[in-house]
Design an enzyme around this catalytic site. Sequence first.
Site, short mmCIF file in Angstrom:
data_model
loop_
_atom_site.label_atom_id
_atom_site.label_comp_id
_atom_site.label_asym_id
_atom_site.label_seq_id
_atom_site.Cartn_x
_atom_site.Cartn_y
_atom_site.Cartn_z
N HIS A 246 -5.89 -2.50 -0.82
CA HIS A 246 -7.35 -2.86 -0.68
C HIS A 246 -7.49 -4.33 -0.28
CE1 HIS A 246 -6.65 -3.06 -5.19
NE2 HIS A 246 -6.99 -4.26 -4.78
N HIS A 247 -6.48 -5.08 -0.28
CA HIS A 247 -6.63 -6.56 -0.11
C HIS A 247 -6.55 -6.65 1.46
CE1 HIS A 247 -4.99 -6.81 -4.14
NE2 HIS A 247 -5.71 -7.71 -4.27
#
Length: 338
Positions: A246-247
């Site tokens: 998700h980064h």
Amino acid sequence: MATSASPQPPTPERFFNAINAYEQTEAMKAAIELEIFTAIAEGNTCAATIAKRCQGAERGVEILCDYLTIHGFLTKEGAEYGLAPDSAFFLNKGSRAYLGGAIEFLLNPRIREGHARLTEAVRQGGSALGEGALEPDNPDWVRFARAMMPLMFMPAQVMAGELAKGGAVNKVLDIAASHGLYGISVAKQNAAAHIYASDWKNVLEVARENAQAMGVADRYHLLPGSAFDVDFGGDYDLALVTNFLHHFDLPTCTAFMRKVYASLRPGGRAAIVEFVPNADRVTPPTAAAFSLVMLASTPAGNAYTFQEIESLSREAGFVRAELAPPPIGLGRLIIAYR
């Protein structure tokens, strides 16, 4: 003859509640720092005795406890306060599931600044803080590893149990290992398994300490450095990719999963743990809202749907990806097969 209920007139209440939501944040922070929940669990149930235990003014404690009652964290009968079930389980220091320490990371100045500059982030499509959170050896990730560890005990055990259904594993890669609990939980369920943990050197110290404390240090190996640059080696039965994708944006995630694919033996698996919103990107609320956290704190991160993770896994070479049924804490487990 039945008549339909009259529609509710417009009210500014939702607007004021949203604008003032920071008050709830600060009230929770104060209650945790003062040990209000722990004091009540110990039997201090009126403002006077809570104030004495917490070294606060009775007036201040009463107003704070009333506010916490309004928001469902406490109960109140007459002048006596009690703990709501979630508060008793997660906010009492005497509970094995105590999560209060998580404020050390969740409310750290950098995260709060990212949200304070959200207008800029929306205009430019990514955090107004730049690459800061993803810089090498960022001390925030040590804070994360220590502060968030209690929150991860149960999800790590659930994940390890689900993965055990696919058979025993002997060589496991734990990417962005942080506190190490995901890899350690797999090691505890597989007596022959060796865990190779990848993360920044300063963060791996936390994982090493936990491996030592949990009796798997002799099977726990460190791979310090950026997950994008470090040589993982190969022939892994299982790769853990937990709360990492998700980064980054989808092309970066796809390229990274190609590296993960190459590290696995034929028939190996990648276990991906993520906040997974539905295709509408507004449900379920907690998973869907995580996208805003990524907008505020990363240049291009996001919360990805199962369809997006399945697609990038296939593009990276995996033959299929499955969404496992049990929740992994607030996230979900996706298993991609080589």
